[in-house]
Design an enzyme around this catalytic site. Structure first.
Site, PDB file in Angstrom:
ATOM      1  N   HIS A  10       0.827  -1.212   0.000  1.00 57.82           N
ATOM      2  CA  HIS A  10       0.000   0.000   0.000  1.00 57.82           C
ATOM      3  C   HIS A  10       0.861   1.261   0.000  1.00 57.82           C
ATOM      4  CE1 HIS A  10      -2.828  -3.037   1.894  1.00 57.82           C
ATOM      5  NE2 HIS A  10      -3.471  -2.626   0.826  1.00 57.82           N
ATOM      6  N   HIS A  11       2.122   1.150  -0.429  1.00 56.03           N
ATOM      7  CA  HIS A  11       2.962   2.355  -0.391  1.00 56.03           C
ATOM      8  C   HIS A  11       2.429   3.417  -1.340  1.00 56.03           C
ATOM      9  CE1 HIS A  11       4.534   0.383  -3.971  1.00 56.03           C
ATOM     10  NE2 HIS A  11       5.104   1.522  -4.307  1.00 56.03           N
ATOM     11  N   LYS A  42      -3.036  -2.337  -7.667  1.00 55.85           N
ATOM     12  CA  LYS A  42      -3.478  -2.641  -9.035  1.00 55.85           C
ATOM     13  C   LYS A  42      -2.974  -4.005  -9.461  1.00 55.85           C
ATOM     14  CE  LYS A  42      -5.132  -1.060 -12.993  1.00 55.85           C
ATOM     15  NZ  LYS A  42      -5.849  -2.340 -13.056  1.00 55.85           N
ATOM     16  N   LYS A  61       6.532  -4.349 -10.544  1.00 60.78           N
ATOM     17  CA  LYS A  61       6.286  -4.001 -11.952  1.00 60.78           C
ATOM     18  C   LYS A  61       5.859  -2.538 -12.061  1.00 60.78           C
ATOM     19  CE  LYS A  61       3.904  -7.282 -14.020  1.00 60.78           C
ATOM     20  NZ  LYS A  61       2.819  -8.085 -14.650  1.00 60.78           N
ATOM     21  N   ASP A  99       7.164   3.165 -13.406  1.00 62.32           N
ATOM     22  CA  ASP A  99       6.658   4.433 -12.851  1.00 62.32           C
ATOM     23  C   ASP A  99       5.150   4.592 -13.005  1.00 62.32           C
ATOM     24  OD1 ASP A  99       9.128   5.432 -11.873  1.00 62.32           O
ATOM     25  OD2 ASP A  99       9.713   5.913 -13.925  1.00 62.32           O
ATOM     26  N   LYS A 124      -3.439  -8.606  -6.733  1.00 58.80           N
ATOM     27  CA  LYS A 124      -3.819  -9.653  -7.694  1.00 58.80           C
ATOM     28  C   LYS A 124      -4.982 -10.443  -7.133  1.00 58.80           C
ATOM     29  CE  LYS A 124      -2.050 -11.215 -11.630  1.00 58.80           C
ATOM     30  NZ  LYS A 124      -1.211 -10.353 -12.478  1.00 58.80           N
ATOM     31  N   SER A 137      -3.375   0.262 -18.428  1.00 57.99           N
ATOM     32  CA  SER A 137      -4.438   0.289 -17.407  1.00 57.99           C
ATOM     33  C   SER A 137      -4.399   1.621 -16.656  1.00 57.99           C
ATOM     34  CB  SER A 137      -4.237  -0.836 -16.394  1.00 57.99           C
ATOM     35  OG  SER A 137      -4.806  -2.031 -16.857  1.00 57.99           O
TER      36      SER A 137
HETATM   37  N1  GLU Z   1      -2.764  -8.777 -15.375  1.00 59.45           N
HETATM   38  C1  GLU Z   1      -1.839  -7.876 -15.953  1.00 59.45           C
HETATM   39  C2  GLU Z   1      -0.479  -8.024 -15.322  1.00 59.45           C
HETATM   40  O1  GLU Z   1      -0.141  -9.049 -14.774  1.00 59.45           O
HETATM   41  C3  GLU Z   1      -2.362  -6.446 -15.981  1.00 59.45           C
HETATM   42  C4  GLU Z   1      -2.573  -5.811 -14.659  1.00 59.45           C
HETATM   43  C5  GLU Z   1      -3.300  -4.478 -14.750  1.00 59.45           C
HETATM   44  O2  GLU Z   1      -3.542  -3.975 -15.840  1.00 59.45           O
HETATM   45  O3  GLU Z   1      -3.647  -3.961 -13.680  1.00 59.45           O
HETATM   46  O4  GLU Z   1       0.344  -7.161 -15.412  1.00 59.45           O
END
Ligand code: GLU
Length: 474
Positions: free
Chosen positions: A66-67, A72, A96, A101, A108, A365
């Protein structure tokens, strides 16, 4: 190997990569532990009516860090899902996002089902129920946790999630930003569908463009003319292959669930996809290639680039010694186990790692989320203005030089970008800039041997900076 054990191994690999990179930093142990561990995992079960009976479905949502908020990451529908797998994938998402950035923490989700065994109506019920369970626990929302597609899910599922969220949150003006990868009419963005595969291409092209790095592995500069093998023709694999072919690379082999195929002179991707559709979903017996004895054989083909774009744990200590590719581009998350990586390194194989290479999905995204919060399509305000400005500039140049431009020349210069062009350009910029960041770390850090460790170190540094700024770790 059972799903739980696979998940455990995957998480152990991710943690191993973290520790390896952390050894190149001087942060206090407490901070490193905070960056490494998963903050929260919500695990739950619910029943759904299926056929004439009921089935109890197991599901998870993990929020690794949660930094930065929201967190996402995608949601996968897979019968092989496990708690450790979800945590490993959420962990990778934090790193990632940091590497490219994108200002989010990592998350997930997974539902342990085989979507092929469910009707569309049943899938809709599962998706809507999953979403309402997340709402109940505050595990979804545009400022909290924003899911997206992953293995076994796509725009249709994301549209159901957005719709369910809106029903439960009437009047919430930014509600559409609760999930990305949606259909365009539901607030999706052009370019998101192909984003991960396109990012894989941009990343590989950048890696191949360094003469020095290519020379070190016995290749010449440029992606043009390089041969490649792709594992998985899902959304990521298909688009990565498509853009690599458009960039001049030659697809010589494909591995899929049903087996492997090979043609050293190149396989026509669109014809193969058409064959697969007519052949009950199987690419075997495609007239333009030979069948391989099994799908594993495709990973071991002679080629310049291998793109595993299916699931984790595909290249292990058992087959790493037989890999002949010079570059492995990780389209999937976690396709190489950490013990396999050591073998690949001895063989001088360059690995372009997942946390960088497949970050195109989350990057676009991010653009979609921004679009949802701003409630306006990218390019809408300036497209015509830019075009008109260029038109006037052309008129001026024509009158000053007394040389009228051809309509082709005019079209090339006077052009206001639309949403898809802006998304492509934002993604290209992200992949190029991030590649050079990690390459530079690799070159500057004494004793560091691969791009993955450099990417992990880059992520650790960026996340550590957030904690320092918060004053939590002085
Ligand atoms: N599921 C994709 C990933 O592993 C996309 C994640 C996203 O767009 O939030 O990077």
């Amino acid at each position: 190997m059972d799903a739980e054990k696979q998940g455990r191994n995957f998480l152990a690999s991710v943690d191993h990569y973290f520790d390896k990179a952390a050894a190149y930093t001087n942060y206090p142990d407490g901070l490193l532990t905070q960056i490494k561990i998963c903050n929260s995992v919500y695990s739950f079960q619910f029943p759904i009516k299926k056929g004439n009976g009921y089935e109890v479905v197991t599901a998870w949502r993990a929020e690794h860090s949660h930094h930065k908020l929201p967190v996402k990451g995608g949601i996968r529908y897979s019968e092989h899902a496990s708690s450790d797998e979800v945590v490993a994938l959420a962990t990778l998402m934090s790193y990632k996002c940091a590497v490219v950035d994108v200002p989010f923490g990592g998350g997930k989700g997974a539902i342990k089902i085989n979507p092929k065994e469910f009707t569309i109506e049943e899938l809709e019920k599962v998706t809507r129920r999953y979403t309402s369970e997340l709402i109940k626990k505050n595990f979804i929302g545009p400022a909290i946790d924003v899911p997206a597609p992953d293995y076994g899910t796509g725009a249709r599922e994301m549209a159901w999630i957005a719709d369910t969220y809106q029903v439960f949150n009437p009047g919430q003006i930014d509600a559409l930003g609760c999930v990305t990868g949606k259909t365009i009419p539901q607030g999706g963005i052009r370019g998101r569908n192909e984003a991960t595969g396109l990012g894989v291409f941009y990343g590989l092209r950048e890696a191949c463009d360094s003469e020095e790095d290519m020379k070190a592995i016995g290749l010449t500069k440029g992606i043009d003319g390089k041969t490649f093998v792709v594992q998985g023709l899902g959304n990521v694999g298909y688009h990565a292959a498509k853009f690599c072919i458009e960039g001049g690379a030659v697809m010589v082999g494909v591995a899929e669930y049903e087996g492997g195929i090979y043609n050293k002179n190149g396989i026509d991707l669109e014809k193969l996809m058409a064959h697969r559709k007519q052949n009950n979903g199987s690419m075997m017996d495609y007239p333009g290639a030979e069948n391989l004895p099994n799908r594993e054989a495709a990973l071991e083909l002679e080629c310049d680039i291998l793109i595993p774009a299916a699931l984790e744990n595909q290249i292990t200590a058992a087959n790493a010694g037989r890999i002949k590719a010079k570059i492995i581009g990780e389209g999937a998350n976690g396709p190489i186990t950490s013990d396999a990586e050591d073998i690949l390194e001895v063989k001088n194989i360059m690995v372009v790692p997942d946390l960088y290479l497949n970050a195109g999905g989350v990057t676009v995204s991010y653009f979609e989320w921004l679009k949802n919060l701003s409630h306006v399509r990218f390019g809408r305000m300036e497209k015509r203005f830019v075009q008109n400005t260029f038109d006037r500039l052309i008129e001026y140049v024509e009158s000053a030089t007394e040389r009228p431009l051809t309509s082709e020349e005019k079209n090339r210069i006077a052009h206001g970008a639309d949403e898809a062009e802006l998304v492509y350009s934002g993604l290209e910029e992200t992949m190029i800039t991030s590649y050079h960041q990690i390459r530079e770390i690799l070159k500057q850090t004494k004793g560091m041997t691969n791009l993955r460790t450099a990417a992990f170190k880059n992520a650790i540094d960026k996340i550590a900076t957030c904690y320092f700024e918060l004053g939590i770790f002085p």
